[in-house]
Design a protein around this motif. Structure first.
Motif, PDB file in Angstrom:
ATOM      1  N   GLU A 100      43.040  42.726  -5.245  1.00 49.06           N
ATOM      2  CA  GLU A 100      41.849  43.314  -5.853  1.00 49.06           C
ATOM      3  C   GLU A 100      40.713  42.305  -5.810  1.00 49.06           C
ATOM      4  OE1 GLU A 100      42.245  46.010  -9.307  1.00 49.06           O
ATOM      5  OE2 GLU A 100      44.291  45.227  -9.421  1.00 49.06           O
ATOM      6  N   ILE A 101      39.516  42.765  -5.471  1.00 45.54           N
ATOM      7  CA  ILE A 101      38.396  41.869  -5.185  1.00 45.54           C
ATOM      8  C   ILE A 101      37.779  41.280  -6.445  1.00 45.54           C
ATOM      9  CG2 ILE A 101      36.081  41.747  -4.169  1.00 45.54           C
ATOM     10  CD1 ILE A 101      36.990  43.888  -2.175  1.00 45.54           C
ATOM     11  N   THR A 133      40.507  37.601  -9.981  1.00 48.62           N
ATOM     12  CA  THR A 133      39.729  37.305  -8.790  1.00 48.62           C
ATOM     13  C   THR A 133      38.246  37.498  -9.053  1.00 48.62           C
ATOM     14  OG1 THR A 133      40.139  39.586  -8.066  1.00 48.62           O
ATOM     15  CG2 THR A 133      41.531  37.870  -7.110  1.00 48.62           C
ATOM     16  N   GLN A 134      37.445  36.745  -8.323  1.00 46.75           N
ATOM     17  CA  GLN A 134      35.986  36.861  -8.390  1.00 46.75           C
ATOM     18  C   GLN A 134      35.457  36.691  -6.970  1.00 46.75           C
ATOM     19  OE1 GLN A 134      33.540  34.469 -11.340  1.00 46.75           O
ATOM     20  NE2 GLN A 134      32.716  33.643  -9.420  1.00 46.75           N
ATOM     21  N   LYS A 163      50.406  40.919 -11.402  1.00 51.48           N
ATOM     22  CA  LYS A 163      51.389  41.410 -10.434  1.00 51.48           C
ATOM     23  C   LYS A 163      50.689  41.878  -9.165  1.00 51.48           C
ATOM     24  CE  LYS A 163      54.291  43.014 -14.257  1.00 51.48           C
ATOM     25  NZ  LYS A 163      55.259  41.927 -14.270  1.00 51.48           N
ATOM     26  N   THR A 164      51.172  41.419  -8.037  1.00 52.70           N
ATOM     27  CA  THR A 164      50.635  41.805  -6.741  1.00 52.70           C
ATOM     28  C   THR A 164      51.693  41.559  -5.679  1.00 52.70           C
ATOM     29  OG1 THR A 164      48.930  41.347  -5.082  1.00 52.70           O
ATOM     30  CG2 THR A 164      49.607  39.507  -6.464  1.00 52.70           C
ATOM     31  N   ASP A 165      51.622  42.338  -4.590  1.00 52.79           N
ATOM     32  CA  ASP A 165      52.510  42.117  -3.456  1.00 52.79           C
ATOM     33  C   ASP A 165      51.930  41.119  -2.461  1.00 52.79           C
ATOM     34  OD1 ASP A 165      54.509  43.760  -4.339  1.00 52.79           O
ATOM     35  OD2 ASP A 165      53.849  45.519  -3.201  1.00 52.79           O
ATOM     36  N   TYR A 207      46.280  33.305  -4.057  1.00 51.91           N
ATOM     37  CA  TYR A 207      46.020  34.725  -3.769  1.00 51.91           C
ATOM     38  C   TYR A 207      44.615  34.952  -3.202  1.00 51.91           C
ATOM     39  CZ  TYR A 207      50.128  35.726  -6.714  1.00 51.91           C
ATOM     40  OH  TYR A 207      51.381  35.793  -7.245  1.00 51.91           O
ATOM     41  N   SER A 208      43.864  33.904  -2.951  1.00 52.80           N
ATOM     42  CA  SER A 208      42.498  34.048  -2.449  1.00 52.80           C
ATOM     43  C   SER A 208      42.505  34.455  -0.977  1.00 52.80           C
ATOM     44  CB  SER A 208      41.730  32.733  -2.618  1.00 52.80           C
ATOM     45  OG  SER A 208      41.673  32.363  -3.982  1.00 52.80           O
TER      46      SER A 208
END
Length: 503
Positions: free
Chosen positions: A29-30, A55-56, A391-393, A149-150
């Protein structure tokens, strides 16, 4: 008829749903965040805090999102005046390394479950950090593009920028500094930290990053700092070549040899600081001048240097002579304990490795890095998913794809000097482990000596050494000591009431 209606209904339903590829596109997600509440005991006092992870976006000059950076932001609760609360902004290095190492092993409120010397233990996981500096400063850990995760984002046409375009935007000394300074400006304004005293801390290549960011934040974003902390620093653009590069290794060689009890009895019986004081003096006064003479050194002086370098490095005289007084680091890691059938680590020379053959000129692998990945990788993934509820894949990149990296125009040391000159509040702390063979501690001292040739700002430059390696905080005793040194640095560099920024 029913079959036809069923077919029409099913067809409409299928066309109205996203494609399978869209449903299962593994993207982050962005612009998103999750906040959880926690508590920890630091130095005997309970600290309640929030952890915000998310995220940002990174914006380009057209106002378009070109990447998104993952961060974790810790804030102490029940603070009356946030404007007086320091903000510590943390980066790791690589380039291409996630901001994981200092996050869950040094300054953060949760640290790895490891033994007192830093070696992994199962079951892996985290425990409270009773030495975290969260009691005196809020902390944000930032993952540059393609680390953690970036990620780089697709453009308006739905395509990723080409590799050369990505390098120009993100993957180089100056590109990295430019976009991160902009990102930090947005973060600071979003979180209303404009008035807070600000500190940058970077480890390894992260020191190149924060040295340049100090200047960029002050001169491009008009955000002035109180401190920069260089943990296991790179050369930060300060040239160390020829005889200087060779000579500066000797104190580190002595430290590693002392740790493995490979020095002569007369040295081994002394404590490490006493040995290093002696070796440092010899390095500057005798070894460096001898190396500068090259092939035209007298035979008598050459033999004297061979004998002394062998004594201080734990190597034999023949090996020193065969290398013309210039012992490569890889050769040292292989040679020091060759007769014991072991190699030693690069980033932390306390660690031992086993090679296929005792012969050879360099180790097969780095035992310290494989040891660290044992414990860090499962711990950080579990931490985000279970404790911070993120949580993320998307894969958490311990080391991301950032190469080729543009190393041209590295002037960050001069930029840091100029930032200090422009800002009387700005102080610099260097922290190094004596057993670090990648960014050795004597090089770090040399950086400090050369940063301000005028000597007019030397009272704002501080060095602290520790009996461990590149990540000195993995050793329990140094986790406590390094955090305490950092805590005092922050407290001592906060201006007194009414103290103006002037010379």
């Amino acid at each position: 008829m029913n079959k036809i209606l069923s077919f029409v209904f099913l067809s409409c339903a299928l066309f109205s749903l996203p494609s399978i590829a869209e449903q299962h596109n593994r993207t982050i997600e962005i612009d998103h965040k999750i906040t959880t509440e926690h508590r920890v005991e630091i130095k005997g006092k309970r600290i309640n805090y929030t952890a915000t992870t998310g995220t940002q976006p990174v914006w380009n000059e057209k106002g378009e999102a070109i990447a998104t950076l993952h961060y974790t932001y810790y804030q102490r609760k029940n603070i009356k005046e946030v404007s007086e609360r320091p903000l510590l902004i943390s980066f790791n290095g690589g380039p291409g390394s996630a901001s994981v190492w200092m996050h869950i092993a040094y300054t953060g409120p949760r640290v790895l479950k490891i033994d007192d010397e830093g070696y992994p233990q199962q079951p892996y996981g985290l425990k409270d950090n009773p030495y975290s500096v969260l009691d005196v400063a809020d902390i944000v850990y930032v993952n540059p593009v393609n680390t953690g995760y970036s990620r780089v984002l697709k453009n308006a046409e739905g395509k990723y920028p080409s590799k050369p375009e990505q390098t120009k935007m993100f993957f180089g000394i100056n590109a990295d500094i430019k976009y991160l300074a902009e990102w930090l400006n947005t973060f600071i304004h979003r979180n209303e930290r404009m008035l807070s005293p600000k500190y940058l801390i970077g480890e390894s290549y992260g020191t190149t990053r924060v040295a340049g960011l100090a200047h960029a934040m002050q001169n491009k974003q008009w955000l002035y700092l109180n401190g920069v902390i260089l943990v296991s620093p790179t050369d930060i653009g300060i040239k160390r070549q020829g005889p200087v590069k060779v000579a500066n290794r000797l104190p580190y060689y002595a430290a590693a040899a002392w740790y493995h009890k490979a020095l002569p009895t007369e040295l081994q019986s002394k404590d490490l600081p006493e040995v290093l004081t002696e070796v440092e003096a010899y390095t500057i006064d005798k070894y460096l001048p001898a190396l500068a003479k090259g092939a035209f050194i007298s035979e008598q002086e050459k033999q004297s240097v061979i004998k002394t370098v062998a004594k201080y490095s734990g190597l034999n005289e023949r090996f020193v002579a065969q290398n013309n007084l210039d012992i490569p680091t890889a050769a040292f890691w292989k040679e020091l304990l060759r007769d014991r059938g072991r190699t030693i680590g690069r980033l932390d020379s306390r660690y031992l490795g086993i090679d296929k053959r005792d012969a050879g000129s360099r180790p097969d692998y780095w035992p310290e890095l494989t040891s660290w990945l044992h414990s860090f990788t499962p711990a950080i993934n579990h931490y985000f998913a279970t404790e911070l509820n993120y949580k993320t894949d998307v894969k958490y990149n311990m080391f991301g794809t950032v190469h080729p990296w543009d190393n041209s125009d590295n002037n960050v040391g001069e930029q840091l000097r100029l930032a200090m000159a422009q800002n009387p509040y700005l102080h610099v702390l260097t922290q190094s482990g004596y057993y670090d063979g990648a960014t050795n501690y004597f090089d770090a001292k040399y950086n400090m000596w050369q940063l301000d040739p005028s000597g007019k700002m030397r009272d704002r430059l501080t060095f602290k050494g520790y009996r461990s390696g590149h990540m000195m905080y993995l050793r329990h005793e140094d986790l406590e000591a390094s955090n305490e040194d950092l805590r005092r640095f922050i407290q001592n560099t906060l201006p007194k009431v009414g103290q103006s920024a002037l010379y």
